[in-house]
Write a protein that holds these residues in place. Sequence first.
Motif: not given
Length: 479
Positions: A401-409, A411-418, A423-429
């Motif tokens: 899971p991402p570090s919640l100390y940093n701002e999440v850009k 979709d937070a799950f995008a880096p683990r999502n096949p 757009i998942d890496f740019v804008e929150e759905p």
Amino acid sequence: MERKKLLTIRHLDVKFNVRARILSAIRDITMEIYEGENIAIVGESGSGKSVLTKTFTGMLESNGVISHGKIIYHNKELEDTSVHVDPLDVYFYKQIKKELLEALKSCTSEEAKNLNTPERLNTLAVDLMCSIDRFPFFKKFGAFFKLKKIFSGAIKDNILLTDKKIDRLIAKVTFKVSPVDKNYVLPVKGDNIKAVCTIDLAKIKLNKDWQKIRGVRIATVFQDPMTSLNPIRSIGSQITEVIIKHRGLSNEEAKKEAISLMEKVGIIDAAKRFNEYSFQYSGGMRQRIVIAIALACRPQILICDEPTTALDVTIQAQIIQLIKDLQKEFGFTTIYITHDLGVVASVADRVAVIYAGQIVEIGKVEEIYYEPKHPYTWALLSSLPQLSEKGSELFSIKGTPPSLYNEVKGDAFAPRNPYALKIDFVEEPPMFEVTPTHFAKTWLLDPRAPKVESPKIIHDLHIKMAAKANLEGVMDDAK
């Protein structure tokens, strides 16, 4: 038939100050919890499940704070209140009204003047007086000065004091208390004003308020009974203490009630075991006692925070069945916090899936299991041990899971999502509606997104799980 809401959570944010860094544990959660339902909150460790429910009972750690949002608790017994007007209340009312009317003279917006009429400001002054009355003597003055400053400043700044805006401004200091009689205009010493209180659990600061809620109306069963029970006090005294304090029964009446509760949770020879200590009980029995303590005040909501994790597998099923049986008898709402989706299938009416402090999918249990829409839900279901085949590896979610100390850009799950889109890496759905009871926070539900099928392993999930259960039953019979 419309279900009655017990909790209304809106845009809730929770932050922790950890070694001079800010961690955002809960990020913009909105949901409702209804009377008599079973709702399960699921997700990996660190997703925010327990933090969310701790806000319902004011049990956040000292370095945690609700930075935004509201948690409205709908309880008529607490909402209906009264205000006895004393000389200090009359003074506050007069001073607030005077300050508001003076501020109105400085207002230059005709629209604001037309809305903030002297009559309306008088009603507001009464509301503020009633809201301040809740505080102890010395804290009343602090609330008085804060509210006076907030509202006079808002009027001078030409802010339109709509009802919603008034509620938000009052909530910065306290929660709102208003007379039932909307025509009540002039507080007089000795008056008893029937009033209604909007209970926002996110704004409670006083211990006397939490004592009316925590354990009494919202109770918690924690995962490790050894940390919930006092080893140097008898089991009976720990149950009776709660009953005497919150229900006002005598020692003898409390003992009878405690023994009755012990019997209800399955303690054999309860009267004989009343004076024993926690070390004389097994792990399953200790958890039963924790449940008895939680139910001693007949709460409306029972939060079960991983209630079976520390127990043997055979005992787990007994504890889950016990909670279900007690719910039928007492009619409380149950909130299960768990990572065990196998347990969820057997106990929940609705499921909320949490990832990185946000609800990413919520719906009826059959919708989440058989028509899941978020890739994270797909991943959780794919990792069910019941779906594993002999000789094959168990599915695991890649990455962390991402570090919640940093701002999440995005979709937070995008880096683990096949199945992630650009757009998942740019804008929150946004939260998309699948059905009136089913919502998911994924760009895959956008009409412009490519059509993506869920993994084959979770297709016909109910059939596979039933077949697995039947096979295990046959094996057990063979033994």
